[in-house]
Design an enzyme around this catalytic site. Sequence first.
Site, PDB file in Angstrom:
ATOM      1  N   ILE A  48       0.857  -1.187   0.000  1.00 51.16           N
ATOM      2  CA  ILE A  48       0.000   0.000   0.000  1.00 51.16           C
ATOM      3  C   ILE A  48       0.889   1.231   0.000  1.00 51.16           C
ATOM      4  CG2 ILE A  48      -1.868   1.242   1.150  1.00 51.16           C
ATOM      5  CD1 ILE A  48      -2.505  -1.341   2.681  1.00 51.16           C
ATOM      6  N   THR A  49       0.737   2.097  -0.992  1.00 49.54           N
ATOM      7  CA  THR A  49       1.501   3.346  -0.993  1.00 49.54           C
ATOM      8  C   THR A  49       0.773   4.375  -0.124  1.00 49.54           C
ATOM      9  OG1 THR A  49       0.387   4.263  -2.954  1.00 49.54           O
ATOM     10  CG2 THR A  49       2.330   2.867  -3.327  1.00 49.54           C
ATOM     11  N   GLY A  50       1.561   5.213   0.561  1.00 44.26           N
ATOM     12  CA  GLY A  50       0.970   6.229   1.427  1.00 44.26           C
ATOM     13  C   GLY A  50       0.174   5.635   2.561  1.00 44.26           C
ATOM     14  N   ALA A  51       0.737   4.626   3.205  1.00 42.21           N
ATOM     15  CA  ALA A  51      -0.030   3.869   4.206  1.00 42.21           C
ATOM     16  C   ALA A  51       0.136   4.380   5.633  1.00 42.21           C
ATOM     17  CB  ALA A  51       0.382   2.393   4.161  1.00 42.21           C
ATOM     18  N   ASN A  52       0.802   5.504   5.823  1.00 39.56           N
ATOM     19  CA  ASN A  52       1.052   5.963   7.196  1.00 39.56           C
ATOM     20  C   ASN A  52      -0.045   6.887   7.728  1.00 39.56           C
ATOM     21  OD1 ASN A  52       2.535   7.800   5.204  1.00 39.56           O
ATOM     22  ND2 ASN A  52       2.465   9.095   7.026  1.00 39.56           N
ATOM     23  N   SER A  53      -0.985   7.306   6.871  1.00 36.70           N
ATOM     24  CA  SER A  53      -2.052   8.191   7.349  1.00 36.70           C
ATOM     25  C   SER A  53      -3.283   8.048   6.469  1.00 36.70           C
ATOM     26  CB  SER A  53      -1.585   9.660   7.343  1.00 36.70           C
ATOM     27  OG  SER A  53      -1.319  10.094   6.009  1.00 36.70           O
ATOM     28  N   GLY A  54      -4.394   8.612   6.944  1.00 37.80           N
ATOM     29  CA  GLY A  54      -5.610   8.690   6.155  1.00 37.80           C
ATOM     30  C   GLY A  54      -6.120   7.370   5.617  1.00 37.80           C
ATOM     31  N   GLY A 177       6.075  -7.950 -13.160  1.00 44.01           N
ATOM     32  CA  GLY A 177       6.620  -9.303 -13.223  1.00 44.01           C
ATOM     33  C   GLY A 177       6.351 -10.077 -11.951  1.00 44.01           C
ATOM     34  N   TYR A 217      -5.362  18.442 -10.337  1.00 44.64           N
ATOM     35  CA  TYR A 217      -5.702  17.271  -9.524  1.00 44.64           C
ATOM     36  C   TYR A 217      -6.686  16.386 -10.287  1.00 44.64           C
ATOM     37  CZ  TYR A 217      -7.488  14.276  -5.837  1.00 44.64           C
ATOM     38  OH  TYR A 217      -7.865  13.174  -5.111  1.00 44.64           O
TER      39      TYR A 217
END
EC number: 1.1.1.300
Length: 336
Positions: A48-54, A177, A217
């Site tokens: 998961i990218t950006g998994a430290n918040s929200g 891959g 955005y």
Amino acid sequence: MAIATVAALLAALGGALWLAARRFVGPSVQRLHGGGKSGLMHGKTVLITGANSGLGRATAAELLRLGARVIMGCRDRDRAEEAAGQLRRELCQAGGPEPGSDAGEAGELVVKELDLASLRSVRAFCQEMLQEEPRLDVLINNAGIFQCPYMKTEDGFEMQFGVNHLGHFLLTNLLLGLLKSSAPSRIVVVSSKLYKYGDINFEDLNSEQSYNKSFCYSRSKLANILFTRELARRLEGTNVTVNVLHPGIVRTNLGRHIHIPLLVKPLFNLVSWAFFKTPVEGAQTSVYLASSPEVEGVSGKYFGDCKEVELLPKAMDESVARKLWDISEVMVGILK
């Protein structure tokens, strides 16, 4: 006295709005929790990218509860380690076993550094993944930046297009891959309803001629959908699926670049608490697409509230999707 009266009225209004809002956001959350059994993701590795918040943090918590081995790909390693520690404590306090232990079906948390605003960082991250991870069952492209002032990534791309689209484009391609060798596997892309207000201007993808933070955005979120649909076409027959979603309007720190006048903030906070989803609620569709047997084999679709949603024609334009793919390959250095 007057201030206290106004505060009481605002609190009452907020409570009424909150109760009303629960009637609309509750069903989608209930639906997934009803089928999200502990151990459902046991033995699965999820990035998961950006998994430290929200949203990312909430998604990690849910998949950890389902038994997944969760890799948190985050720009700030210290903040990610802190978030991982909090998640471990929360799971234990909820009565579950400590992540990574053998005393049950809770998953495992791993923190890795990943800066999507740097192609160098993305390449280094993927090299580490390929060296250390024998499999990858689910990739969730969750991280994003929202309506920031004009700035550029390390490689000179407009920040929103660079992080939201190009960084994830390179990440996904470099990990394909591993995903194929781990099949059946899934890719989940987090977009936004705001894609409706974006267009792909191939003459100015880097917004050097003009910059509108809202439009840019929306452009990056439209690019997410076009990328998903083109990737689904390219992955036919591989047993790797890819779907895209909008989480709804969620109370997170994604809007940190939005300036809200001081006098308006109390009203904004009331509205957000009443009508915006919590991160846990917003994460439900990501978790659903990552784990539910209901979407096994489903690919190239757009979801909201755990249901397929119809797209506008511009998000289904195959010629634009292919052209964007070809240009993105050049921009990130896959093709010279």
